[in-house]
Design an enzyme around this catalytic site. Structure first.
Site, PDB file in Angstrom:
ATOM      1  N   SER A 138      69.426  64.290  25.710  1.00 26.77           N
ATOM      2  CA  SER A 138      70.599  63.747  26.393  1.00 26.77           C
ATOM      3  C   SER A 138      70.953  62.441  25.687  1.00 26.77           C
ATOM      4  O   SER A 138      70.113  61.878  24.964  1.00 26.77           O
ATOM      5  CB  SER A 138      70.241  63.457  27.860  1.00 26.77           C
ATOM      6  OG  SER A 138      71.208  62.623  28.466  1.00 26.77           O
ATOM      7  N   TYR A 151      64.554  60.192  34.474  1.00 26.99           N
ATOM      8  CA  TYR A 151      65.333  61.015  33.538  1.00 26.99           C
ATOM      9  C   TYR A 151      65.385  60.352  32.157  1.00 26.99           C
ATOM     10  O   TYR A 151      65.156  60.998  31.130  1.00 26.99           O
ATOM     11  CB  TYR A 151      66.740  61.201  34.113  1.00 26.99           C
ATOM     12  CG  TYR A 151      67.615  62.195  33.394  1.00 26.99           C
ATOM     13  CD1 TYR A 151      67.599  63.543  33.747  1.00 26.99           C
ATOM     14  CD2 TYR A 151      68.484  61.796  32.380  1.00 26.99           C
ATOM     15  CE1 TYR A 151      68.415  64.466  33.099  1.00 26.99           C
ATOM     16  CE2 TYR A 151      69.299  62.704  31.732  1.00 26.99           C
ATOM     17  CZ  TYR A 151      69.269  64.042  32.100  1.00 26.99           C
ATOM     18  OH  TYR A 151      70.082  64.943  31.454  1.00 26.99           O
TER      19      TYR A 151
END
Ligand code: NAD
Length: 256
Positions: A138, A151
């Site tokens: 990401s 995350y």
């Protein structure tokens, strides 16, 4: 281009994983699907592309189930040539309020699962001297955002794992690279749009505009199809010497 190859894509019943699985299938790869929710719909979409498809429901937080899934791929198709580590979840809260069980789940599903699937798939790839490991990281593998500690930590970890895996196999036909998307409108992000709309009492369209405006200069979502095309490039002969990159496709997010 990928006829005769087998691609295992984790978390491929939805969103980015399904988009990548379809792009690889369109190139002729047989597909091992994984993930929760509706299975028959995604299976039919892949089969319609004229390749063979199987499904394994391994929970990616459980190493023993990941091992069973790799064995299932071997028994069904003879091995895994392309491994796409994609399964992931999100939880949003400040560090001091972050639920411990959410931290553990995100580290397990978003990061440790990539280690387990990689360590189990690598020997087969090394024996054939060809393999592709594609980690869906990401932009949060490259930069941080508030309230996403687990995350961001997991995705930075995935980028690190990508580099080490690439280096350890650098003189072989096995490559490992990461894809770093910005916003992609999947169920994972729709939840964040809905939360924003509810918290501020604004429309879904305004919440979407705000979400993009905060981070993504292009003001456009990246699509699963675009990410699928990047995965296909990594699998092509032109990708033979692309090793250990973290390739963002993020509308300019990390250029700022
Ligand atoms: P999604 O919610 O549409 O899909 C997630 C997939 O993972 C689903 O198939 C789900 O069933 C599966 N999954 C979840 N927990 C699992 C578990 N324990 N075991 C097996 N499968 C499990 O989300 P998405 O947006 O397509 O996300 C896919 C990946 O892309 C994730 O790693 C996510 O972090 C990453 N990503 C998403 C965005 C975005 O904007 N959507 C941006 C950057 C990176």
């Amino acid at each position: 281009m990928l006829k005769g190859k087998t691609a295992l894509v984790t978390g491929s019943t939805s969103g980015i994983g399904l988009g990548i699985a379809k792009a690889l299938a369109a190139q002729g790869a047989n597909i091992v699907l994984n993930g929760f929710g509706d299975v028959e719909g995604p299976k039919a979409e892949i089969a319609a592309l004229g390749v063979q498809v199987t499904y394994h429901g391994a929970d990616m937080s459980k190493p023993a189930e990941i091992a069973a899934m790799i064995e299932h791929a071997k028994a069904t198709f003879g091995g895994v040539d392309i491994l796409v580590n994609n399964a992931g979840i999100q939880h949003v809260a400040r560090v001091e309020n972050f639920p411990i069980e959410k931290w553990d789940a995100i580290i397990a599903i978003n990061m440790s699962s990539a280690f387990h699937a990689t360590r189990l798939a690598l020997p087969g790839m090394q024996a054939k001297n060809w393999g592709r490991i594609i980690n869906v990281a990401s932009v949060h593998g490259l930069v941080g955002s508030a309230e996403k500690s687990a995350y961001v930590a997991a995705k930075h970890g995935v980028v690190g794992l990508t580099k080490v895996t690439a280096l350890e196999n650098a003189t072989t036909g096995v490559t490992c690279n990461a894809i770093c998307p910005g916003w992609v409108l999947t169920p994972l992000v729709q939840k964040q749009v809905d939360a924003k709309a509810a918290a501020q009492g604004i429309s879904n369209a305004d919440a979407t505009k705000q979400l993009l405006g905060e981070k993504e200069p292009s003001m456009q979502f990246t699509t699963p199809e675009e990410l699928g095309a990047l995965a296909v490039f990594f699998c092509s002969p032109a990708g033979d010497n692309v090793r250990g990159v973290a390739w963002n496709m993020d509308g300019g997010w990390t250029a700022q």
